[in-house]
Each structure stands twice: as C-alpha cells, then as structure tokens.
Design an enzyme around this catalytic site. Structure first.
Site, short mmCIF file in Angstrom:
data_model
loop_
_atom_site.label_atom_id
_atom_site.label_comp_id
_atom_site.label_asym_id
_atom_site.label_seq_id
_atom_site.Cartn_x
_atom_site.Cartn_y
_atom_site.Cartn_z
N CYS A 191 -1.83 -1.21 -7.20
CA CYS A 191 -1.55 -0.73 -5.84
C CYS A 191 -0.20 0.00 -5.84
CB CYS A 191 -1.57 -1.87 -4.83
SG CYS A 191 -3.04 -2.89 -4.90
N ASP A 250 -11.96 3.57 -1.97
CA ASP A 250 -10.59 3.24 -1.58
C ASP A 250 -10.21 4.07 -0.36
OD1 ASP A 250 -7.74 3.02 -1.40
OD2 ASP A 250 -7.66 2.47 -3.52
N HIS A 271 -10.35 -0.51 -2.64
CA HIS A 271 -8.98 -0.73 -3.08
C HIS A 271 -8.81 -2.19 -3.51
CE1 HIS A 271 -4.72 0.11 -3.33
NE2 HIS A 271 -4.48 -1.01 -2.67
#
Length: 300
Positions: free
Chosen positions: A172, A235, A268
């Site tokens: 991330c 995502d 994600h």
C-alpha cells in the site's frame, strides 16, 4: 472495523500529534496485534513460527538523530544473509508486517521492518482513520528515504547481514516507497511493490500532486535494480490506466526486467491476510513472484 479500498499516499503537512506512540516504543511496549482499523472480524491470518529464526526489536539512529525502532527477523547462524527492507502500510509496524519479515527469514533473508511513523504516534492500535492519515502525512519523502538510508547503514555494520545484496518490499503506502527507494539507492538490487500508488489521481490538485512527489511513474529512468509490482484490477484507489502508464514508462526506460502483474478482480490489499480484501490465490502467486525475483537477484 473500516474496510479500506484505497491506498493512502504520504503527503507532508503540519499536525500537532500525540507523542504517546513514541513514548510507548521507547519504553519497549511495542504493539504486537493486528492493525485495529483494518482487521476483518473473521480474519484467519497466517502466523509464521520462529523456529530456526532470530527475531526481535532493535533501534538505530536515523539521519535526524531519532532512535528508529525496527523489527528484525533472520535465520539463525552467522550468515551473512541478504537483506530485505519491509515497508509497512499506513498502519505501521504490526503483526502482519512482522509476519512478513518472518516469512522472508524462513526463505533465507535478514528482514528489517522499520517503524516509519512513530516519531508522531504509532498508528497500529488506532481505529480513527482521520487520525491515522494525519500520522502518516508526517512521514514525508525525505524522512522516509532518510530512514531507509539509516537502515542500510545499520545493516552494513551487522556481521550476519550481506549488505551487498539488498532487496525491498512494501505494501500500500509502502508499495509506493519501494519504487521511490529503488530509484534513490543504487545498492537496492530488487524490489517488489504491492499496490502502491503510481501517479497522482485525476482529481488531484497541483498542490496535492506536488506533495506526493516523486511519483513512481516519473522514476522509471532512475531505477538501477529490478522492481516488479503486484497490483489488483479492482483496486479502487489505483486506476488500471495508471498501471498501464507505469508499464509503458518502464518499457520506454529500457527496464525490461521490471514490470507489473495486474491480478484480474483483485482488490486493494489482496496480500493482507488479516483484512477483508485478502485473496489467497493472488497473494500466493504474488509471493512466489517475490521469492523468484529475490532468489535470482539477491542470492546468485
């Protein structure tokens, strides 16, 4: 529990934040659970044992004089072992990141996971996303690169570390840092970025775009090692067109060994086995890609 679907970039600004997290780490009370803000109620995270490993917390001086805490996991024995820096999500150093370090140690690497955010406060025990973002925004580009430089310097002085063979991986927020660090430090031979932002969003103001710089898409020409990315097509915070643009930039730069794999339908955070977006098959495939790259670039 907050379901996170977007990565949060590091954009420096001024906040008056609590020092409790720093004080806690200084006293040795490190948070060892899973990040509260993202933990799925039905999570069954992978837990890697410490058999055959040497693990624990350490501190070393950062470039600004701060005593930077880090979790270290390495195989038992003298080594020297290739070094892999593990860069966290916005939640900082917690059980998932420590487990990633142990997984790397089981594979023969000396993994070092710095706590980049604790100058302000440890975000791992917090549930308030606004407060977490405020903490993360304190960790600007120069501070983070300075912390990585300090980690490299510290590792170079450890007899068990082969500081001539260095990798980096991050998730991330840390995925973006992987691209940045690989472009800044020629000593980094290989990197694996997991769904880190590659370019400013289409709605970003010029100020926001400047605050997040340097963006990975502008760094393709500066990579000296090989960097691969593991990204998800679903995502919500990293549009597929930015992934395609990054791939084009890498090809234009002649970085033929670098590149991104886009996992169809993956959200994600698909590697994070404590979060709702975890996808076991995609996580395993991405990890196999990581191990194959590090085996080639750090052990040969």
């Amino acid at each position: 529990m907050t379901l996170l679907t977007r990565p949060e970039g590091s954009e420096p600004s001024d906040f008056n934040l609590s020092r409790r997290g720093l004080a806690g780490l200084a006293a040795g009370t490190v948070f060892t659970g899973y990040a509260v803000a993202a933990l799925a109620q039905d999570a069954q995270p992978i837990v890697t044992d410490e058999v055959g490993l040497t693990t624990g917390m350490t501190t070393y001086p950062a470039q600004d004089g701060f005593d930077l805490p880090a979790y270290v996991a390495r195989p038992e024995g003298e080594g020297p072992f290739p070094v892999v820096i593990v860069v966290s999500e916005i939640f900082g150093l917690h059980a998932y990141i420590m487990d990633v370090a142990r997984r790397l140690a089981k594979a023969g690497y000396a993994a070092v996971a710095p706590a980049f955010f604790v100058r302000a406060e440890d975000p791992a025990p917090l549930a308030d996303m606004q407060r977490i973002r405020a903490i993360v925004e304190q960790a600007g580009y120069e501070q983070v690169m300075g912390d990585i430089a300090a980690t490299l310097e510290w590792a170079s002085g450890q007899l068990w570390a082969n500081s001539d063979r260095v990798g980096i991986t991050g998730f991330c927020w840390g995925g973006k840092v992987v691209w940045q660090a690989a472009a800044r430090f020629p000593v980094i031979d290989a990197g694996v970025a997991w769904y880190g932002r590659l370019a400013p969003s289409a709605s970003a103001t010029p100020e926001q775009a400047a605050a997040g710089a340097p963006w990975p898409i502008d760094l393709a020409d500066d990579l000296t090692g090989v960097v691969i990315g593991n990204y998800g097509s679903a995502d919500q915070g990293i549009p597929n067109d930015t992934v395609a643009a990054m791939q084009t930039a890498l090809e234009a730069a002649g970085a033929t060994e670098s590149g991104i794999k886009l996992y169809d339908g993956a959200p994600h955070g698909f590697h994070a086995d404590y979060r709702p977006g975890y996808r076991a098959a995609e996580a395993a495939d991405g990890w196999a890609r990581l191990l194959a790259l590090f085996e080639t670039k750090l052990k040969s």
